[in-house]
Design a protein around this motif. Structure first.
Motif, PDB file in Angstrom:
ATOM      1  N   ILE A 170      41.204  -2.023  20.068  1.00  9.15           N
ATOM      2  CA  ILE A 170      41.955  -1.966  21.317  1.00  9.15           C
ATOM      3  C   ILE A 170      42.126  -0.525  21.772  1.00  9.15           C
ATOM      4  CG2 ILE A 170      44.268  -2.341  22.246  1.00  9.15           C
ATOM      5  CD1 ILE A 170      44.231  -5.040  21.146  1.00  9.15           C
ATOM      6  N   ALA A 173      38.879   0.481  23.108  1.00  6.66           N
ATOM      7  CA  ALA A 173      38.699  -0.107  24.433  1.00  6.66           C
ATOM      8  C   ALA A 173      39.417   0.734  25.473  1.00  6.66           C
ATOM      9  CB  ALA A 173      39.217  -1.537  24.451  1.00  6.66           C
ATOM     10  N   ALA A 174      40.654   1.155  25.120  1.00  4.13           N
ATOM     11  CA  ALA A 174      41.411   1.979  26.063  1.00  4.13           C
ATOM     12  C   ALA A 174      40.674   3.281  26.331  1.00  4.13           C
ATOM     13  CB  ALA A 174      42.802   2.259  25.499  1.00  4.13           C
ATOM     14  N   MET A 176      37.478   3.751  26.118  1.00  2.00           N
ATOM     15  CA  MET A 176      36.315   3.434  26.970  1.00  2.00           C
ATOM     16  C   MET A 176      36.757   3.199  28.398  1.00  2.00           C
ATOM     17  SD  MET A 176      33.507   3.414  25.181  1.00  2.00           S
ATOM     18  CE  MET A 176      32.392   2.582  26.303  1.00  2.00           C
ATOM     19  N   ASP A 177      37.962   2.639  28.546  1.00  2.00           N
ATOM     20  CA  ASP A 177      38.468   2.341  29.879  1.00  2.00           C
ATOM     21  C   ASP A 177      38.943   3.589  30.595  1.00  2.00           C
ATOM     22  OD1 ASP A 177      37.897  -0.281  29.738  1.00  2.00           O
ATOM     23  OD2 ASP A 177      39.904  -0.955  29.226  1.00  2.00           O
ATOM     24  N   GLY A 178      38.800   4.717  29.961  1.00  2.00           N
ATOM     25  CA  GLY A 178      39.114   5.963  30.642  1.00  2.00           C
ATOM     26  C   GLY A 178      40.517   6.472  30.403  1.00  2.00           C
ATOM     27  N   ALA A 179      41.215   5.909  29.410  1.00  2.00           N
ATOM     28  CA  ALA A 179      42.576   6.371  29.154  1.00  2.00           C
ATOM     29  C   ALA A 179      42.545   7.705  28.403  1.00  2.00           C
ATOM     30  CB  ALA A 179      43.333   5.328  28.349  1.00  2.00           C
TER      31      ALA A 179
ATOM     32  N   ALA C  78      30.887   0.840  30.050  1.00  2.00           N
ATOM     33  CA  ALA C  78      31.941  -0.127  29.735  1.00  2.00           C
ATOM     34  C   ALA C  78      31.520  -0.895  28.503  1.00  2.00           C
ATOM     35  CB  ALA C  78      32.142  -1.082  30.902  1.00  2.00           C
ATOM     36  N   MET C  79      32.497  -1.232  27.676  1.00  3.45           N
ATOM     37  CA  MET C  79      32.145  -1.894  26.429  1.00  3.45           C
ATOM     38  C   MET C  79      32.912  -3.201  26.277  1.00  3.45           C
ATOM     39  SD  MET C  79      31.633  -0.111  22.838  1.00  3.45           S
ATOM     40  CE  MET C  79      31.685  -0.897  21.248  1.00  3.45           C
ATOM     41  N   LEU C  86      41.483  -7.174  23.861  1.00  3.22           N
ATOM     42  CA  LEU C  86      42.345  -7.253  25.041  1.00  3.22           C
ATOM     43  C   LEU C  86      43.713  -6.681  24.693  1.00  3.22           C
ATOM     44  CD1 LEU C  86      41.428 -10.831  26.272  1.00  3.22           C
ATOM     45  CD2 LEU C  86      40.457  -8.632  26.949  1.00  3.22           C
ATOM     46  N   PHE C  98      43.348  -2.336  34.135  1.00  7.43           N
ATOM     47  CA  PHE C  98      43.653  -1.128  33.363  1.00  7.43           C
ATOM     48  C   PHE C  98      42.658   0.017  33.561  1.00  7.43           C
ATOM     49  CE2 PHE C  98      43.869   1.400  29.435  1.00  7.43           C
ATOM     50  CZ  PHE C  98      45.193   1.798  29.513  1.00  7.43           C
ATOM     51  N   PRO C  99      41.350  -0.221  33.434  1.00  6.44           N
ATOM     52  CA  PRO C  99      40.423   0.912  33.623  1.00  6.44           C
ATOM     53  C   PRO C  99      40.509   1.510  35.025  1.00  6.44           C
ATOM     54  CG  PRO C  99      39.231  -1.152  33.333  1.00  6.44           C
ATOM     55  CD  PRO C  99      40.647  -1.431  33.024  1.00  6.44           C
ATOM     56  N   ARG C 146      36.983  -6.942  32.554  1.00  3.33           N
ATOM     57  CA  ARG C 146      37.492  -5.579  32.444  1.00  3.33           C
ATOM     58  C   ARG C 146      36.346  -4.575  32.510  1.00  3.33           C
ATOM     59  NH1 ARG C 146      40.999  -4.597  27.185  1.00  3.33           N
ATOM     60  NH2 ARG C 146      38.939  -4.381  26.292  1.00  3.33           N
ATOM     61  N   ARG C 150      34.805  -1.808  36.440  1.00  5.42           N
ATOM     62  CA  ARG C 150      34.588  -0.357  36.373  1.00  5.42           C
ATOM     63  C   ARG C 150      33.309   0.046  37.077  1.00  5.42           C
ATOM     64  NH1 ARG C 150      34.778   2.195  30.802  1.00  5.42           N
ATOM     65  NH2 ARG C 150      34.405   3.927  32.198  1.00  5.42           N
TER      66      ARG C 150
END
Lengths: 276, 288, 337
Positions: A170, A173-174, A176-179, C78-79, C86, C98-99, C146, C150
């Motif tokens: 997780i 993932a964050a 990767m999500d750009g956090a 994106a992965m 999640l 979120f992204p 998700r 992006r």
């Protein structure tokens, strides 16, 4: 799948469990009951169960005679203070060990636990000496620091096991999500870690509240918490059971209530996550 | 898995905790070691360095040392035996389907939250007092002579009081462990023809092994430094002087710092022997 | 755009070389599958591309830009994780958002993209639920959602279907393929399941012990496997291998014949044998034949025959490889011809 159980067996088990449960709880119940009796009723022969004249007199006497609220405040300050300070130091530490484990992480964790096994009495005099030297004897700050250090290994271990349960996936993932690290902590890590932090906090307030080696040996009057307040009742002076009971009830009530609320998280907290 | 960057940050985040614990462990401990080689009695104005191992020799050869070690072992062993065996039985009972399980759980867990000074005083006065205690009434009711618990059976009384405080802890942990045992395993054993007793011995007990280890470890840590319960009941008299209490008396009551510090170091060494043994078990459990 | 180039990329954990230097180019819009047995380094390779692991050597270029030391968030990839990863404390909508929130996408645009993703993935009714209230397949869709919003240069999938049951897996396989057809974005997909690889990929990369064994389209890998490993790994049921005299007759150390390229006769043929187990799938029947004469590597020869063929346990059969369908390998296990 649980199987259906015969009613008969359930009745027997229920009866046994309730009898044992009530027996274990009885001293607390008896203390609370006695706190509402007069001193004469408190030592009546045979003992009085419920049919006595309920009175609140003991509570006001205890408050007047030994200023319960000052001790209570000291307990609150010391327990909460040491827990908050401990969390401030432990959260980054546990976070780093849980999410960026290195080759030595396990050793560090074990070493931290080992500091908890150092008998307090082995360092009693140096601590007293240092406290006097720094002019901190009988102050809140001293007890906050000492109790924090006492419980720090437990706090770190508890948080470590909670953090360890947050899947690394997780956090990745964050990422990767750009956090950024900051938003990772604010939006993902903190909300997921909050329950764990809360129960760590609760348990450590309980432990600090009930700590009775350092609080008895490092305080005299100013910073003395409820443990010392109760210890002052150890030499009996005349009729005092009812007042002892009132004082005891007031000393344990806040933490008893907290404890009941936190019992679900208690187990893994106290076992360093070894039992879940 | 991590990248270089996060590794450096991690080290930085762990530093404060490591630092304060290191300071907390090392400085006072070194001071105690130093004092243990001194003849240091502040009340008499004596502070001579150094007397070699004289303090250790005196501490170890004094009759109070051996008896205090014996007392400590008896006390810790007794409490562990009562709480672990009682805890297992109670956990198995509470695991049964019963009415009001939640309430019983709360009743059982409650003593753990009672501060040590309170529980010691309540037991001492309201139960074990030979004149006004509830036990005295009970004994008289059955026509027996009331026992002065804390002077006739002092060690047992303290073991009793502390066990009352720690039984909930053992029960709660063992109950959690019992509940995590899959019922399929037990049903498989039942199909294989195992009786209730052999199911307990071959399935439940091994499953509880880890939890029991943990209970013993954690309780030992806390029990080795029992203080308040002795402090407010017997004050170390009548053969209830544990090693911890003996050192406390040497240091703070008779203010013989040198002697007390030597005792403190011995206590540390003894505790570490137990600790190493127990930590090894926990470390192994960590790997799984 | 999403052209990804790996140039002598290597990874070692301490002393252990997980991936020796390796070159690979993934073209824009391609659906590439990394396949191999567990522990072959396929996930590590994906994580190197994602930036979740540091490379020990070499260079990763995304659209000609050196991204070797770019943090994961900045790579525009994106992965989708195996565990879906999640955020349990956020609703589906917040998970998907979120992204975009991290990238400061304006709210209106966020809503537009969420609606689009929800429609594509059939999630519209679940946007306000928490992940814990969803089924495995729905969670999988949220994880993909998700990733979609992006609008990444490439999608990375790390064994995304392995936690789903068989029926759902086939469904999701189709959905992901369809998604690729619609979006035409580069996708890199890691799996240990060669069926997934064959059905979804434009290009398959077969890995073993961190080394690329072969790169090619599914049919290329099926028709001309470069070595024994690929020959045995691609195709289901597995290829049959013969050695000794049978192989020597073809000037090879080993020969391989796929189960579907053996002709079965009850009267005559090259190898005589007895049917052991016969699995009747309806459309096909798989026969596991115990040979009398053939010099096989395994104990049995697997044969795929028509579902209607009424052969049973204990029947005697003769097997003959079809013309031109025999694969030949030399002593080092490499393909001949």
């Amino acid at each position: 799948m649980a199987r259906a159980v015969t009613t008969q067996r359930k009745i027997v088990a229920t009866a046994a469990a309730w009898i044992i449960g009530l027996a274990i709880f009885f001293p607390i119940l008896w203390t609370v009951l006695t706190s509402f009796k007069t001193e004469a009723q408190a030592i009546a022969d045979p003992p009085v169960w419920f049919g006595f004249d309920w009175t609140l007199e003991n509570y006001s006497v205890v408050q007047e005679r030994s200023n319960y609220f000052r001790f209570l405040m000291n307990s609150v300050i010391i327990a909460v203070g040491s827990t908050v300070l401990g969390l401030l130091i432990a959260i980054p530490s546990a976070w780093s060990m849980a999410f960026v484990p290195g080759k030595r992480t396990k050793d560090v964790l074990m070493w931290m636990l080992s500091t908890k096994m150092l008998p307090a009495v082995g360092v009693l005099f140096p601590i007293v000496l240092i406290a006097r030297f720094l002019d901190l004897y009988d102050t809140h700050i001293l007890l906050i620091v000492v109790l924090m250090l006492m419980n720090l290994p437990i706090i770190i271990w508890m948080l470590y096991t909670y953090f360890k349960e947050i899947p690394v996936d997780i956090l990745e993932a964050a990422r990767m999500d750009g956090a950024s690290l900051r938003s990772e902590i604010i939006y993902v890590l903190t909300p997921m870690a909050l329950p764990g932090i809360a129960s760590t906090m609760l348990l450590n307030i309980i432990l600090a509240w009930n700590e009775a080696f350092w609080t008895l040996n490092l305080t005299t009057t100013k910073a003395a918490p409820l443990t010392a307040f109760i210890a002052s009742y150890s030499s009996p002076e005349g009729l005092f059971y009812a007042k002892l009971s009132a004082a005891s009830t007031m000393a344990i009530a806040p933490i008893l209530i907290m404890g009941w609320f936190s019992q679900k998280q208690l187990v893994r907290g106290l076992t360093f996550g070894a039992v879940k | 898995m991590a990248t270089q960057h996060s590794r450096a940050a991690a080290r930085l985040m762990n530093a404060p905790a490591v630092f304060v614990l290191l300071v907390w462990m090392l400085i006072p401990l070194c001071m105690t070691i130093y004092f243990s080689f001194m003849d240091y009695r502040p009340l008499r104005g004596v502070a001579d360095c150094c007397v070699g191992f004289e303090n250790y020799e005196r501490f170890v050869t004094s009759s109070s040392f051996l008896s205090s070690v014996g007392t400590t072992l008896l006390m810790v062993g007794g409490i562990l035996a009562i709480t672990v065996i009682g805890g297992v039985l109670l956990a198995l009972l509470l695991d049964q389907p019963i009415w009001g399980q939640g309430i019983v759980r709360i009743l059982v867990i409650a003593p753990f939250f009672v501060m040590p000074t309170v529980s010691a005083l309540v037991w001492k006065n309201m139960f074990m007092n030979p004149v006004n205690g509830l036990f005295a009434y009970l004994w008289k009711f059955f026509g027996a002579t009331p026992i002065d618990w804390l002077s006739e059976l002092p060690l047992f009384s303290i073991i009793w009081i502390v066990s009352w405080q720690w039984l909930p802890f053992a029960t709660l942990i063992l109950l959690t462990a019992v509940q995590s045992l899959s019922s399929e395993q037990l049903e498989a054993a039942e199909m294989d023809g195992a009786s209730a007793l052999s199911r307990f011995y071959y399935i439940i007990l091994p499953h509880l092994g880890r939890a029991i280890t943990v209970v013993i470890l954690i309780q030992t840590i806390f029990l080795l430094s029992i203080f308040a319960e002795i402090f407010v009941t017997t004050n170390g008299a009548f053969g209830t002087r544990t090693l911890t209490y003996l050192v406390y008396q040497r240091v703070l009551e008779s203010q013989n710092i040198g002697l007390g510090s030597a005792g403190g170091i011995l206590a540390v060494i003894l505790a570490n022997i137990v600790a190493i043994f127990l930590m090894r078990i926990v470390g192994k459990n960590l790997d799984n | 755009m999403g052209r990804i180039t790996l140039d002598k990329v290597a990874k070692s954990f301490g002393e252990v070389n997980v991936i020796p230097p390796l070159d690979l180019t993934i073209e824009d819009g391609e659906f590439v599958v990394f396949v191999g047995p567990s522990g072959c380094g396929k996930s590590t390779l994906l994580r190197l591309i994602a930036g979740l692991e540091d490379v020990s050597g070499g260079q990763i270029r995304i659209d000609k830009v050196d991204a070797t030391h770019t943090p994961p968030a900045k790579r525009g990839l994106a992965m989708v994780f195996q565990s879906y990863a999640l955020y349990p404390h956020m609703s589906v909508r917040k998970n998907i958002a979120f992204p975009m929130k991290m990238a400061n996408v304006p709210q209106a645009e966020q809503d537009k993209r969420i609606d689009y993703a929800a429609k594509v993935l059939n999630l519209s009714d679940y946007l306000d639920r928490r992940p814990g209230q969803l089924s495995g397949g729905q969670r999988q869709r949220v994880a993909i959602g998700r990733a979609i919003v992006r609008e990444p240069a490439a999608f990375l999938f790390d064994e995304p279907l392995s936690n789903l049951d068989a029926a759902l897996r086939v469904n999701m396989r189709l959905e992901i393929s369809e998604l690729h057809n619609n979006l035409k974005t580069t996708m890199i997909y890691v799996t240990h399941d060669q069926v997934e690889a064959m059905t979804m990929a434009d290009k398959i990369v077969v890995l073993q012990a961190g080394v690329i064994e072969q790169v090619g389209s599914p049919l290329e890998l099926y028709q001309t496997p470069r070595n024994l490993f690929v020959a045995g790994f691609i195709g289901s049921p597995k290829m049959n291998f013969f050695k000794g005299a049978d192989a020597a007759g073809h000037d090879a150390a080993t020969i391989g014949v796929r189960p579907e390229h053996l002709t079965v006769s009850t009267t005559e043929g090259l190898w005589k044998g007895t049917v052991g187990v016969a699995e009747h799938l309806g459309s096909d029947t798989f026969l596991y034949v115990h040979p009398e004469t053939a010099d096989t590597v395994e104990d049995t020869i697997t044969v795929r025959v028509d579902g209607e063929m009424a052969l049973r346990h204990g029947d005697t059969v003769w097997l003959t490889p079809q013309d031109g369908k025999t694969h030949r390998f030399d002593g080092a296990g490499l393909r001949i011809g």
